[in-house]
Design a protein around this motif. Structure first.
Motif, mmCIF file in Angstrom:
data_model
loop_
_atom_site.group_PDB
_atom_site.id
_atom_site.type_symbol
_atom_site.label_atom_id
_atom_site.label_comp_id
_atom_site.label_asym_id
_atom_site.label_seq_id
_atom_site.Cartn_x
_atom_site.Cartn_y
_atom_site.Cartn_z
ATOM 1 N N TRP A 522 0.816 -1.208 0.000
ATOM 2 C CA TRP A 522 0.000 0.000 0.000
ATOM 3 C C TRP A 522 0.854 1.264 0.000
ATOM 4 O O TRP A 522 0.424 2.312 -0.488
ATOM 5 C CB TRP A 522 -0.951 0.006 1.199
ATOM 6 N N GLU A 567 -10.826 3.671 -0.152
ATOM 7 C CA GLU A 567 -10.393 2.412 0.464
ATOM 8 C C GLU A 567 -10.922 2.407 1.893
ATOM 9 O O GLU A 567 -10.902 3.436 2.576
ATOM 10 C CB GLU A 567 -8.863 2.289 0.481
ATOM 11 N N GLN A 587 -10.933 -3.039 -0.388
ATOM 12 C CA GLN A 587 -11.031 -2.188 -1.561
ATOM 13 C C GLN A 587 -12.477 -2.036 -2.000
ATOM 14 O O GLN A 587 -13.261 -2.989 -1.951
ATOM 15 C CB GLN A 587 -10.191 -2.765 -2.710
#
Length: 588
Positions: A522, A567, A587
């Motif tokens: 991420w 997100e 997600q």
């Protein structure tokens, strides 16, 4: 029946110049607000991707305006107000249009130069507009007359967001608001040129004897070399007298100067960031943000004149004190609560507070000075205001984009730190007003209605509030970090590429979750979005699923019309009543 037309005719005759001045000021301030508060932050950030330089660009406008205010006030005292008030909007009408034509590697220096010209125009307009009140309105109604300019000033600031943002949204380009601003400056120029009385103010004759003496001296100089030397020496002496005059102006109203510095430093920090805050972190469009700010303009428009009379009725110092107190309370509401409705209500209260305080403030300065130096002293106070606002403008964007002063334990993160600092500074300004200013301007002064008991109550309340704030800070540091702040800190550290720091906010192992592996994945994504695609992100309030589980949605907003990306960060407490940690990402 003939009485009404006669009274109306008398009113229009007596206040014709004031109404013309107010109309031109409305057009001009609306244009300045669109240009500086609505168009420029969005254009520099989303169009040019140069927001890191925005403090310098806007700070140049404020610095030039502040530095030139005393000179523009003194120049208006000498040559008359109208020439300067006509030239000012004409200059910025041109620079507004040129702004959207420039580009390339020199775009920042060019924008700095254009904003410097705008600063000269703004100081020429406002210093002489406020000084004109002392020339065209008597002492008895001066605070109320100041409120006419004040409502155009504050109302223009509020409506500028709506009109500028609506223009950009309707036409689908960030250039639209610049065209609107340029057109409004042209209207202000025409109103001042055609309708405002051409004669000098009634103090213009004060300089006639001095001017005649100077002309005789020049005529008596025979030799060209001697004439040049004499003129140079005279200019140097005049400049020295001007500097001495500014210093003397500060000595006449030191309390007002200090209060101006503290107050406008706090307000200046919010000026360059407030629209971006609404756009990036509240998820509002430009038009929606303008509609949220519009109640401020409505409140000031409805109550401006009645509230302006408060300074005449209850005393100018009294009006300044209570107006600042209301504004500081409203700023604390903005700092403490994350509610759009509370923010709108606090904005209205701030607008009304300054509608009470600002005209009385200027009228108080004018009443404390010699009529021959009104423009100069008012310009000196304006100089202090401008320098403080400029400093706030330079500091605000840096704090807004940096986590150096973030305190997640307190729920204070980079984009709301400026609101906290502004609330503290406004509170300090209020304390100065109820102490130093009152001691100099209210004690023993006829017409002032603020009592010693009221002053003691306010000071005691401020001291109590400071103790409560300190106690609250200590209590918050004993509590776990809220889930949404954990999600924010985790995303922030990953976007900066600091995996080790991000792991302080994440569990290392959980079913379906490898903390370090997920953090590296991420981090690559968030760094690309934030630093390469210029995305901004906002973390929404948490949604709890039981006692030890919560989710926090993180929305990334991209420029250039790209759809936002969201997100959902899963946050949990591995130990009951322990610290919250990131334990997953879903997600959307």
């Amino acid at each position: 029946m003939a009485i009404i037309p006669t009274r109306l005719k008398h009113f229009l005759h007596e206040y014709r110049a004031l109404m013309i001045l107010g109309s031109a000021a409305l057009f001009a301030e609306l244009a300045y607000a669109i240009l500086n508060l609505s168009a420029m932050p969005m254009y520099v950030d989303k169009g040019l991707h140069e927001f890191s330089h925005y403090g310098l660009i806007f700070g140049t406008f404020l610095a030039t305006e502040a530095v030139s205010r005393p000179a523009m006030g003194a120049l208006g005292d000498r040559i008359g107000r109208k020439p300067l008030m006509v030239a000012a909007p004409a200059i910025t009408a041109i620079t507004s249009y040129i702004t959207i034509l420039v580009g390339g590697p020199l775009v920042v220096p060019i924008l700095v130069g254009l904003r410097a010209l705008d600063g000269l125009g703004s100081s020429a307009l406002w210093m002489n507009a406020f000084a004109s009140i002392g020339d065209i309105v008597g002492e008895k109604h001066r605070s109320a007359a100041m409120s006419v300019l004040n409502v155009t000033y504050m109302g223009g600031m509020a409506l500028g967001f709506l009109i500028g943002g609506a223009a950009d949204d309707y036409f689908g380009t960030l250039h639209a608001s610049f065209y609107v601003a340029s057109g409004l400056f042209v209207m202000a120029f025409l109103v001042m040129l055609i309708f405002f009385p051409a004669g000098k103010h009634h103090h213009a004759g004060i300089h006639a004897e001095q001017l005649t003496e100077e002309m005789h001296e020049l005529a008596a100089v025979a030799e060209p070399t001697a004439r040049v030397q004499n003129k140079l020496e005279k200019k140097l002496r005049g400049f020295g007298k001007w500097l001495a005059g500014i210093a003397d102006s500060f000595r006449q109203v030191p309390d007002m100067v200090v209060m101006a510095i503290v107050t406008f430093l706090g307000m200046g920090m919010l000026t360059p960031i407030v629209k971006l805050y609404g756009f990036d972190h509240l998820g509002l469009t430009e038009t929606q943000f303008g509609l949220a700010v519009a109640p401020i303009a409505a409140g000031m428009g409805i109550f401006a004149v009645p509230l302006g009379h408060l300074g005449d009725r209850f005393g100018k110092t009294t009006a300044v004190c209570w107006g600042l107190l209301g504004s500081s309370i409203a700023m604390w509401i903005l700092a403490l609560f994350r509610s759009l409705y509370l923010a709108a209500g606090a904005g209205v209260l701030i607008g009304l507070g300054f509608t009470v305080a600002f005209p009385a403030w200027n009228a108080l300065v004018i009443s404390s000075t010699d009529p021959r130096r009104r423009g100069e002293v008012l310009g000196a106070v304006g100089f202090a205001q401008g320098i403080a606002a400029m400093a706030g403008t330079l500091i605000g964007p840096h704090i807004y984009t940096s986590d150096a002063l973030s305190f997640p334990k307190l729920g204070i993160i980079n984009y709301n730190v400026p609101f906290w600092i502004s609330a503290i500074l406004l509170s300090a300004g209020t304390v100065i007003c109820f102490t130093w200013v009152c001691n100099r301007r209210a004690v023993g002064v006829a017409g002032e209605h603020i009592t010693f008991f009221q002053r003691r109550v306010v000071i005691a309340g401020a001291a109590l509030g400071l103790l409560i704030l300190c106690g609250w800070i200590g209590w918050r540091y004993t509590m776990p970090l809220p889930p949404d702040r954990v999600a924010w800190a985790w995303v922030q550290q990953l976007a900066r590429g600091k995996i080790d720091k991000a792991m302080n906010y994440s569990v290392r192992e959980a079913p379906g979750w490898n903390g370090e592996q997920e953090a590296r994945k991420w981090s690559t994504t968030f760094r690309d979005w934030v630093y390469h695609r210029q995305a901004s992100y906002v973390v929404h309030p948490p949604e709890y699923q039981g006692i030890d589980n919560a989710t926090a949605r993180v929305r990334f907003n991209f420029p250039s019309g790209r759809p936002a990306q969201s997100e959902t960060v899963l946050v949990c407490r591995p130990n009951h009543r322990g610290d919250w940690k990131v334990c997953g990402v879903r997600q959307e």
